[in-house]
Design a protein around this motif. Structure first.
Motif, mmCIF file in Angstrom:
data_model
loop_
_atom_site.group_PDB
_atom_site.id
_atom_site.type_symbol
_atom_site.label_atom_id
_atom_site.label_comp_id
_atom_site.label_asym_id
_atom_site.label_seq_id
_atom_site.Cartn_x
_atom_site.Cartn_y
_atom_site.Cartn_z
ATOM 1 N N ILE A 28 30.447 14.216 32.404
ATOM 2 C CA ILE A 28 29.814 15.539 32.313
ATOM 3 C C ILE A 28 30.623 16.554 33.115
ATOM 4 O O ILE A 28 30.896 17.662 32.651
ATOM 5 C CB ILE A 28 28.344 15.479 32.776
ATOM 6 N N ALA A 29 31.030 16.187 34.321
ATOM 7 C CA ALA A 29 31.839 17.093 35.147
ATOM 8 C C ALA A 29 33.149 17.444 34.453
ATOM 9 O O ALA A 29 33.639 18.579 34.552
ATOM 10 C CB ALA A 29 32.100 16.460 36.513
ATOM 11 N N ALA A 30 33.719 16.499 33.720
ATOM 12 C CA ALA A 30 34.977 16.743 33.000
ATOM 13 C C ALA A 30 34.814 17.821 31.924
ATOM 14 O O ALA A 30 35.748 18.574 31.654
ATOM 15 C CB ALA A 30 35.488 15.450 32.383
ATOM 16 N N ILE A 31 33.621 17.915 31.343
ATOM 17 C CA ILE A 31 33.365 18.958 30.342
ATOM 18 C C ILE A 31 33.513 20.343 30.969
ATOM 19 O O ILE A 31 34.112 21.242 30.391
ATOM 20 C CB ILE A 31 31.962 18.774 29.716
ATOM 21 N N VAL A 76 27.800 28.827 27.896
ATOM 22 C CA VAL A 76 26.817 27.797 28.215
ATOM 23 C C VAL A 76 26.337 27.096 26.945
ATOM 24 O O VAL A 76 26.100 25.891 26.945
ATOM 25 C CB VAL A 76 25.653 28.338 29.074
ATOM 26 N N LYS A 77 26.237 27.820 25.839
ATOM 27 C CA LYS A 77 25.853 27.186 24.567
ATOM 28 C C LYS A 77 26.893 26.155 24.137
ATOM 29 O O LYS A 77 26.547 25.064 23.680
ATOM 30 C CB LYS A 77 25.690 28.248 23.475
ATOM 31 N N LYS A 78 28.167 26.481 24.293
ATOM 32 C CA LYS A 78 29.232 25.539 23.948
ATOM 33 C C LYS A 78 29.187 24.305 24.848
ATOM 34 O O LYS A 78 29.399 23.179 24.390
ATOM 35 C CB LYS A 78 30.590 26.221 24.050
ATOM 36 N N ILE A 79 28.921 24.525 26.118
ATOM 37 C CA ILE A 79 28.841 23.416 27.073
ATOM 38 C C ILE A 79 27.694 22.480 26.703
ATOM 39 O O ILE A 79 27.857 21.259 26.712
ATOM 40 C CB ILE A 79 28.683 23.949 28.512
ATOM 41 N N ILE A 80 26.535 23.041 26.381
ATOM 42 C CA ILE A 80 25.378 22.222 25.986
ATOM 43 C C ILE A 80 25.746 21.357 24.782
ATOM 44 O O ILE A 80 25.444 20.168 24.741
ATOM 45 C CB ILE A 80 24.149 23.113 25.676
ATOM 46 N N GLY A 81 26.427 21.952 23.799
ATOM 47 C CA GLY A 81 26.858 21.199 22.623
ATOM 48 C C GLY A 81 27.757 20.033 22.979
ATOM 49 O O GLY A 81 27.610 18.929 22.446
ATOM 50 N N GLN A 82 28.702 20.268 23.899
ATOM 51 C CA GLN A 82 29.612 19.203 24.328
ATOM 52 C C GLN A 82 28.873 18.117 25.101
ATOM 53 O O GLN A 82 29.133 16.927 24.905
ATOM 54 C CB GLN A 82 30.729 19.784 25.201
ATOM 55 N N ILE A 83 27.962 18.524 25.976
ATOM 56 C CA ILE A 83 27.215 17.552 26.778
ATOM 57 C C ILE A 83 26.374 16.663 25.871
ATOM 58 O O ILE A 83 26.310 15.443 26.069
ATOM 59 C CB ILE A 83 26.338 18.284 27.823
ATOM 60 N N GLU A 84 25.732 17.250 24.878
ATOM 61 C CA GLU A 84 24.852 16.470 24.004
ATOM 62 C C GLU A 84 25.623 15.487 23.115
ATOM 63 O O GLU A 84 25.027 14.596 22.532
ATOM 64 C CB GLU A 84 23.965 17.392 23.173
ATOM 65 N N LYS A 85 26.940 15.611 23.053
ATOM 66 C CA LYS A 85 27.750 14.649 22.306
ATOM 67 C C LYS A 85 27.940 13.338 23.070
ATOM 68 O O LYS A 85 28.348 12.337 22.494
ATOM 69 C CB LYS A 85 29.117 15.248 21.966
#
Length: 179
Positions: free
Chosen positions: A22-25, A60-69
């Motif tokens: 997650i931190a890497a994202i 933040v929307k892009k980050i949420i998308g990446q995290i949920e992957k």
């Protein structure tokens, strides 16, 4: 694009290495994490990460998308400060001699709703729970009086509105109990 504070809440399985991924994202997007806290959630076996960042809403929307992957992530949300009830806790260790000589410090501690948690001949430990700026104000006030150590927690937060996560987590917990 206007940048502001967002609180990202991530509900996950409790697996090794997930925090690192997650931190890497955030690292890949060159976003500094202002605060991070991890704790069990209201559902057994489900962890909750609370991460505070200062970015645009698009970011933040892009980050949420990446995290949920991430496979172990159940759900991620983001909220503004106005949508959250949030606090931090800090501990301040100051020299006893400086503290006892100046009654203004004692009055200020009482006025800020801080509390003394430990007293020895050499130092006092003061605890303060509050908003980020309240923690900083007390820090700046105590610094000239022989601040020996200072530590603050990450932000802890709950939403003001009802979160749909409880139903999602209960379904997740039931599904994983059967497996």
């Amino acid at each position: 694009m206007e940048k502001k504070n967002f609180t990202v809440s991530i509900y996950t399985e409790n697996n090794l290495g997930l925090l690192s991924r997650i931190a890497a994202i955030f690292l890949k997007r060159h976003i500094n994490i202002e605060s991070i806290t991890a704790s069990p959630s209201e559902v057994p076996e489900v962890m909750r990460f609370i991460i505070v960042i200062h970015v645009s809403e698009e970011q933040v929307k892009k980050i949420i998308g990446q995290i949920e992957k991430q496979i172990e992530v159940i759900k991620a949300f983001y909220h503004t400060d106005e949508e959250m009830v949030y606090q931090e806790t800090a501990l301040y260790k100051i020299k006893s001699s400086e503290f006892l000589d100046d009654f203004n410090v004692q009055d200020f501690i009482k006025a800020t709703n801080a509390r003394i948690v430990t007293v020895t001949q050499k130092f006092f430990v003061i605890e303060k729970t509050g908003k980020h700026n309240e923690i900083n104000t007390l820090y700046e006030t105590l610094k000239p009086y022989g601040l020996m150590q200072f530590v603050r927690s990450g932000t802890i937060a709950v939403t003001k509105s009802e979160m749909p996560i409880t139903g999602i987590l209960e379904k997740f917990n039931t599904t994983n109990s059967i497996s």
